[in-house]
Design a protein around this motif. Structure first.
Motif, PDB file in Angstrom:
ATOM      1  N   LYS A 205     -33.236  14.664  40.244  1.00 37.70           N
ATOM      2  CA  LYS A 205     -32.839  13.527  41.097  1.00 37.70           C
ATOM      3  C   LYS A 205     -31.817  13.972  42.129  1.00 37.70           C
ATOM      4  CE  LYS A 205     -29.476  10.021  41.125  1.00 37.70           C
ATOM      5  NZ  LYS A 205     -28.030  10.058  40.847  1.00 37.70           N
ATOM      6  N   LYS A 206     -30.823  14.764  41.679  1.00 38.46           N
ATOM      7  CA  LYS A 206     -29.816  15.279  42.607  1.00 38.46           C
ATOM      8  C   LYS A 206     -30.447  16.177  43.667  1.00 38.46           C
ATOM      9  CE  LYS A 206     -25.647  15.311  39.698  1.00 38.46           C
ATOM     10  NZ  LYS A 206     -24.661  16.193  39.015  1.00 38.46           N
ATOM     11  N   ALA A 207     -31.430  16.966  43.244  1.00 44.60           N
ATOM     12  CA  ALA A 207     -32.081  17.880  44.184  1.00 44.60           C
ATOM     13  C   ALA A 207     -32.847  17.114  45.254  1.00 44.60           C
ATOM     14  CB  ALA A 207     -33.015  18.820  43.428  1.00 44.60           C
ATOM     15  N   CYS A 208     -33.522  16.042  44.855  1.00 45.22           N
ATOM     16  CA  CYS A 208     -34.270  15.237  45.830  1.00 45.22           C
ATOM     17  C   CYS A 208     -33.313  14.554  46.798  1.00 45.22           C
ATOM     18  CB  CYS A 208     -35.124  14.199  45.106  1.00 45.22           C
ATOM     19  SG  CYS A 208     -36.222  13.281  46.219  1.00 45.22           S
ATOM     20  N   CYS A 209     -32.262  13.945  46.266  1.00 45.93           N
ATOM     21  CA  CYS A 209     -31.268  13.302  47.134  1.00 45.93           C
ATOM     22  C   CYS A 209     -30.592  14.331  48.030  1.00 45.93           C
ATOM     23  CB  CYS A 209     -30.230  12.576  46.289  1.00 45.93           C
ATOM     24  SG  CYS A 209     -30.836  11.104  45.429  1.00 45.93           S
ATOM     25  N   GLY A 210     -30.401  15.531  47.516  1.00 47.52           N
ATOM     26  CA  GLY A 210     -29.800  16.582  48.335  1.00 47.52           C
ATOM     27  C   GLY A 210     -30.633  16.904  49.555  1.00 47.52           C
ATOM     28  N   ALA A 211     -31.948  17.015  49.346  1.00 46.87           N
ATOM     29  CA  ALA A 211     -32.847  17.351  50.449  1.00 46.87           C
ATOM     30  C   ALA A 211     -33.047  16.186  51.406  1.00 46.87           C
ATOM     31  CB  ALA A 211     -34.197  17.801  49.891  1.00 46.87           C
ATOM     32  N   ARG A 212     -33.212  14.998  50.863  1.00 44.14           N
ATOM     33  CA  ARG A 212     -33.594  13.845  51.689  1.00 44.14           C
ATOM     34  C   ARG A 212     -32.414  13.036  52.228  1.00 44.14           C
ATOM     35  NH1 ARG A 212     -39.038  12.716  51.576  1.00 44.14           N
ATOM     36  NH2 ARG A 212     -40.283  13.659  49.916  1.00 44.14           N
ATOM     37  N   LYS A 213     -31.226  13.180  51.617  1.00 42.64           N
ATOM     38  CA  LYS A 213     -30.102  12.341  52.018  1.00 42.64           C
ATOM     39  C   LYS A 213     -28.833  13.129  52.340  1.00 42.64           C
ATOM     40  CE  LYS A 213     -29.881   8.233  49.930  1.00 42.64           C
ATOM     41  NZ  LYS A 213     -29.778   7.198  48.863  1.00 42.64           N
ATOM     42  N   ILE A 214     -28.428  14.031  51.436  1.00 46.32           N
ATOM     43  CA  ILE A 214     -27.130  14.679  51.625  1.00 46.32           C
ATOM     44  C   ILE A 214     -27.144  15.660  52.789  1.00 46.32           C
ATOM     45  CG2 ILE A 214     -25.368  16.121  50.559  1.00 46.32           C
ATOM     46  CD1 ILE A 214     -26.201  14.868  47.869  1.00 46.32           C
ATOM     47  N   LYS A 215     -28.150  16.539  52.842  1.00 49.40           N
ATOM     48  CA  LYS A 215     -28.217  17.463  53.971  1.00 49.40           C
ATOM     49  C   LYS A 215     -28.372  16.725  55.299  1.00 49.40           C
ATOM     50  CE  LYS A 215     -29.630  21.807  51.832  1.00 49.40           C
ATOM     51  NZ  LYS A 215     -30.615  22.915  51.853  1.00 49.40           N
ATOM     52  N   PRO A 216     -29.234  15.712  55.381  1.00 48.89           N
ATOM     53  CA  PRO A 216     -29.302  14.936  56.628  1.00 48.89           C
ATOM     54  C   PRO A 216     -27.986  14.247  56.976  1.00 48.89           C
ATOM     55  CG  PRO A 216     -31.292  14.615  55.359  1.00 48.89           C
ATOM     56  CD  PRO A 216     -30.342  15.367  54.470  1.00 48.89           C
ATOM     57  N   LEU A 217     -27.268  13.741  55.944  1.00 49.68           N
ATOM     58  CA  LEU A 217     -25.966  13.121  56.213  1.00 49.68           C
ATOM     59  C   LEU A 217     -25.003  14.147  56.796  1.00 49.68           C
ATOM     60  CD1 LEU A 217     -23.994  10.685  55.966  1.00 49.68           C
ATOM     61  CD2 LEU A 217     -23.355  11.604  53.731  1.00 49.68           C
ATOM     62  N   ASN A 218     -24.986  15.328  56.215  1.00 47.50           N
ATOM     63  CA  ASN A 218     -24.109  16.375  56.740  1.00 47.50           C
ATOM     64  C   ASN A 218     -24.408  16.655  58.202  1.00 47.50           C
ATOM     65  OD1 ASN A 218     -22.959  16.621  54.205  1.00 47.50           O
ATOM     66  ND2 ASN A 218     -24.182  18.384  53.613  1.00 47.50           N
ATOM     67  N   ALA A 219     -25.695  16.708  58.536  1.00 49.07           N
ATOM     68  CA  ALA A 219     -26.093  16.947  59.923  1.00 49.07           C
ATOM     69  C   ALA A 219     -25.672  15.788  60.822  1.00 49.07           C
ATOM     70  CB  ALA A 219     -27.612  17.159  60.002  1.00 49.07           C
ATOM     71  N   ALA A 220     -25.826  14.560  60.314  1.00 44.49           N
ATOM     72  CA  ALA A 220     -25.492  13.372  61.103  1.00 44.49           C
ATOM     73  C   ALA A 220     -24.003  13.263  61.385  1.00 44.49           C
ATOM     74  CB  ALA A 220     -25.973  12.115  60.389  1.00 44.49           C
ATOM     75  N   LEU A 221     -23.185  13.862  60.521  1.00 42.36           N
ATOM     76  CA  LEU A 221     -21.726  13.763  60.676  1.00 42.36           C
ATOM     77  C   LEU A 221     -21.113  14.982  61.357  1.00 42.36           C
ATOM     78  CD1 LEU A 221     -20.745  12.144  57.255  1.00 42.36           C
ATOM     79  CD2 LEU A 221     -20.900  11.043  59.500  1.00 42.36           C
ATOM     80  N   GLN A 222     -21.942  15.917  61.778  1.00 47.69           N
ATOM     81  CA  GLN A 222     -21.421  17.075  62.499  1.00 47.69           C
ATOM     82  C   GLN A 222     -20.695  16.612  63.765  1.00 47.69           C
ATOM     83  OE1 GLN A 222     -21.310  20.485  62.190  1.00 47.69           O
ATOM     84  NE2 GLN A 222     -22.015  20.259  60.076  1.00 47.69           N
ATOM     85  N   GLY A 223     -19.449  17.019  63.930  1.00 47.03           N
ATOM     86  CA  GLY A 223     -18.681  16.659  65.120  1.00 47.03           C
ATOM     87  C   GLY A 223     -17.897  15.373  64.988  1.00 47.03           C
TER      88      GLY A 223
END
Length: 242
Positions: A122-140
């Motif tokens: 579950k953590k791995a799926c959320c990591g790929a679909r939510k956490i990494k995209p969130l990190n990208a969205a918050l860059q800057g």
């Protein structure tokens, strides 16, 4: 066979004066955030709390960028709600998608729906679909906003208005941290805020389609999220400092 009664939107319990006070404080919080930080972003799921924050951002004319995590596994109602919200407020909500290689790596290791097998997948799926995209969205960005509330779950009882997001090194704000569920729905009714269609079908909390279900009357409002896991596993990792 008895059909279970599902969660329904709470009746309004606030007086107009009480609601006006809460609304004023919320807008003041948002104004203070944008005064202190130059690049503030808001991650919206289009569910009730986030619609309240969206409404307050627009009415306070706060310079806050809106985005949503387009995970690829959302209900169609959530996808449609993005356009409903954009049309209602005349705003643009950035859609942040996961990287195909990250999603494929999860599928290769666990299978398309492997998150049902336990906490780690579950953590791995959320990591790929939510956490990494969130990190990208918050860059800057130097601050971001959520719709979290203390009352939502056992993992959020110590929530504060402001905290440091250690994982990303920026400030994080929860302007609804001290609001009750009834407060949220009183505001939505009073201000004619658009309502996610799934809230009308017994879903108090909304995430990805395979990981969200209706909640029965009397259950915890996040009982329908990752229901096959323990109550202390009701987070996807977006709000856990790493």
């Amino acid at each position: 066979m008895i059909t279970p009664e599902f969660w329904s939107i709470p009746a309004r319990t606030l007086s107009p004066a009480e609601l006006a006070q809460k609304s004023t404080v919320l807008k003041e919080r948002l104004a203070e955030i944008v005064k202190r930080f130059s690049d503030v972003r808001f991650a919206t799921s289009l569910a009730a709390e986030d619609m309240v924050v969206t409404d307050a951002i627009q009415k306070a004319k706060a310079n806050i960028k809106l985005f949503t995590l387009a995970t690829g596994r959302l209900h169609q109602e959530t996808v449609d709600m993005v356009k409903t919200t954009e049309d209602h407020y005349g705003v643009t909500i950035e859609k942040v998608y996961p990287q195909e290689n990250d999603v494929q790596a999860f599928i290769d290791q666990y299978g398309m729906n492997g998150f049902y097998d336990g906490e780690e997948p579950k953590k791995a799926c959320c990591g790929a679909r939510k956490i990494k995209p969130l990190n990208a969205a918050l860059q800057g960005a130097d601050a971001w906003i959520t719709g979290q509330r203390r009352e939502q779950s056992t993992t959020r009882t110590e929530l504060n208005l402001e905290e440091l997001d250690d994982a990303r090194g920026i400030a994080k704000f929860n302007p609804l941290f001290d609001w009750s569920e009834a407060d949220i729905w009183a505001y939505i009714k009073q201000e004619n805020v658009p309502i996610h269609p799934l809230h009308l079908k017994g879903y108090p909390s909304i995430g990805c389609e395979p990981c969200t279900r209706q909640v029965k009357q009397g259950e915890d409002i996040r009982a329908g999220r990752w229901w096959w896991l323990q109550s202390d596993s009701k987070e996807c990792g977006l709000h856990v400092n790493q």
